[in-house]
Design an enzyme around this catalytic site. Structure first.
Site, PDB file in Angstrom:
ATOM      1  N   SER A  16       0.802  -1.226   0.000  1.00 39.93           N
ATOM      2  CA  SER A  16       0.000   0.000   0.000  1.00 39.93           C
ATOM      3  C   SER A  16       0.839   1.282   0.000  1.00 39.93           C
ATOM      4  O   SER A  16       0.510   2.223  -0.738  1.00 39.93           O
ATOM      5  CB  SER A  16      -0.976  -0.005   1.169  1.00 39.93           C
ATOM      6  OG  SER A  16      -1.974  -0.961   0.920  1.00 39.93           O
ATOM      7  N   LYS A  55     -12.034  -3.617   9.882  1.00 35.82           N
ATOM      8  CA  LYS A  55     -12.961  -3.111   8.857  1.00 35.82           C
ATOM      9  C   LYS A  55     -14.385  -2.917   9.396  1.00 35.82           C
ATOM     10  O   LYS A  55     -15.113  -2.062   8.912  1.00 35.82           O
ATOM     11  CB  LYS A  55     -12.978  -4.037   7.640  1.00 35.82           C
ATOM     12  CG  LYS A  55     -11.701  -3.917   6.807  1.00 35.82           C
ATOM     13  CD  LYS A  55     -11.794  -4.657   5.488  1.00 35.82           C
ATOM     14  CE  LYS A  55     -10.477  -4.490   4.730  1.00 35.82           C
ATOM     15  NZ  LYS A  55     -10.493  -5.063   3.396  1.00 35.82           N
ATOM     16  N   ASP A  87     -13.085  -1.773  -1.553  1.00 35.49           N
ATOM     17  CA  ASP A  87     -12.902  -3.168  -1.992  1.00 35.49           C
ATOM     18  C   ASP A  87     -14.028  -3.465  -2.990  1.00 35.49           C
ATOM     19  O   ASP A  87     -13.821  -4.164  -3.978  1.00 35.49           O
ATOM     20  CB  ASP A  87     -13.014  -4.144  -0.812  1.00 35.49           C
ATOM     21  CG  ASP A  87     -11.842  -4.032   0.141  1.00 35.49           C
ATOM     22  OD1 ASP A  87     -10.731  -3.708  -0.321  1.00 35.49           O
ATOM     23  OD2 ASP A  87     -12.032  -4.257   1.353  1.00 35.49           O
TER      24      ASP A  87
END
Ligand code: ADP
Ligand code: S3P
Ligand code: MG
Length: 396
Positions: A16, A55, A87
């Site tokens: 990332s 999440k 996502d």
């Protein structure tokens, strides 16, 4: 200063920071935080991505949620204290970019975790019939051994099967590719999972999914569009860093010589075996036999498949072992070095080849496998320098 980065725990190596820096030119941090720190952390306005196990846990501390994040029940992007789920939108972009149609298709989704929820949401929105597949019996899921009873045209793998370092695992054995139109595997490391290697239909790998969800997040953070060209450039840069170049082909075809001329730091599988065993290849064959050598060769294939950005030269017989090839292909671009046997000069350090006849016979036995595994074919019937020029051209 407001933070820009990824929260999760534990956080291991992640691509990332590279991807977000690539798109936005800003430093991106890996923020390994404890669950008890979430509340105070999320009270500030910062640009964050969220990964396992937070999440769902971040939701109570946010000001608002996008409709998608609310419906999915999971957040992977936070901007101005609002939670989003890219996502989902990143997966939708994957389908769109490859022209994979979901409408009215029966899609098998393996796994029931967070990624599976986001992906199933998009699939349903696009008009697919989603069939979840799980190891354990749950509501609305089928078990692996029930797959044969259902009809499906597409598959998404949302399980970690095949992920580094367990690169010999795959759900392929449960699938009938002849009826499949497309496949998505969300495992991002290695570049080519065993499932992608075995897929007999158009497919998308997890690295692309990772890049597209990051691009969607960066659009939210910056308010700017990230173009398809930028996405492709980022994917190319990531592949370039991770990918090995692996030479396969007949003994004496020139694999070792070309590899060394191409990159002085070559990883030579036979040399690793010689070093580990303290015996030359000839002595090893004499004293311990070919079966032992092949076992060592598989072990070394596993070892070297963990490397990135290397040039690897194999022994001519490595293609006999399917498992070794699964490992080598996971991060490798396979280059088949081809040289006419008439040009080869026998050397006495190759135990299997006492005469030219041996070379002709073995070539007949192996040529189909070389052809099957080759990503690129390289003619080595002229000088080594010419082979190198041609290789560089093919790798562009
Ligand atoms: N293009 C070429 N021109 C001249 N000699 C070559 C060429 N390619 C390979 N050779 C020679 O052939 C022999 C076998 O090459 P090597 O790289 O050891 O093959 P491999 O690793 O595929 O078994 C070496 O002596 C090498 O110098
Ligand atoms: O063809 C083979 O089965 C072999 C090739 C050799 O490597 P090279 O291909 O580098 O000669 C070496 O691994 C061993 O003698 C077995
Ligand atoms: Mg060699």
């Amino acid at each position: 200063m407001a933070k820009f980065g990824l929260i999760g725990h534990p956080l291991s190596h992640s691509k990332s920071p590279f991807i977000h820096h690539f798109f936005l030119g800003k430093e991106y941090s890996l923020l390994d935080i404890q669950e008890r720190e979430l509340k105070s952390f999320l009270a500030e306005d910062q640009d964050l991505n969220v990964t396992i196990p937070y999440k769902e846990k971040v939701i109570p501390f946010l000001k608002n949620l996008s409709p998608e994040a609310r419906e999915i029940g999971a957040v992977n992007t936070i901007h101005h204290r609002v939670g989003y789920n890219t996502d989902a939108s990143g997966f939708a972009d994957c389908l769109k970019a490859h022209g994979f149609k979901a409408k009215d298709k029966n899609v098998l989704v393996f796994g029931t975790g967070g990624a599976s929820k986001a992906i199933s949401y998009i699939l349903r929105q696009e008009g697919a019939n989603v069939q979840l597949v799980s190891r354990y019996k749950k509501e609305n899921t089928i078990l692996y051994d029930e797959i044969g009873k259902v009809n499906y045209q597409a598959v998404v793998n949302c399980t970690p099967l095949g992920m580094y370092p367990n690169m010999n695992e795959s759900i392929a054995k449960y699938l009938d590719f002849s009826r499949m139109e497309w496949l998505v595997d969300i495992v991002a490391n290695p570049l080519r999972t065993k499932l992608l290697q075995e897929a007999g239909c158009p497919s998308i790998g997890g690295l692309e999914m990772l890049v597209r969800q990051a691009a969607k997040a960066d659009e939210i953070f910056s308010g700017k569009m990230i173009s398809e060209e930028e996405i492709q450039a980022c994917l190319r840069a990531l592949c370039f860093e991770q990918r090995n170049i692996v030479f396969i082909g007949m003994a004496m075809a020139g694999k070792s010589t070309i590899a060394k001329a191409f990159d002085a730091q070559t990883v030579e599988m036979d040399e690793i075996i010689v070093e580990q065993e303290g015996l030359s290849i000839s002595r090893l064959f004499q004293e311990k036999g070919e079966a032992y050598f092949r076992k060592k060769e598989l072990e070394v294939a596993k070892e070297v498949s963990r490397l990135n950005h290397q040039v690897i030269s194999t022994g001519g017989g490595v293609i006999l072992n399917e498992e070794a090839m699964t490992y080598l292909r996971a991060n490798g671009l396979l280059v088949w070095v081809k040289r006419d046997i008439d040009r080869m000069i026998l050397e006495n350090n190759r135990p299997l080849y006492a005469s030219k006849e041996d070379l002709y016979r073995v070539y007949q036995e192996r040529k189909e496998r070389y052809a099957y595994y080759a990503d690129v074919e390289l003619d080595n019937n002229r000088s080594i320098e010419e082979a190198i020029v041609s290789l560089k051209e093919k790798l562009k």
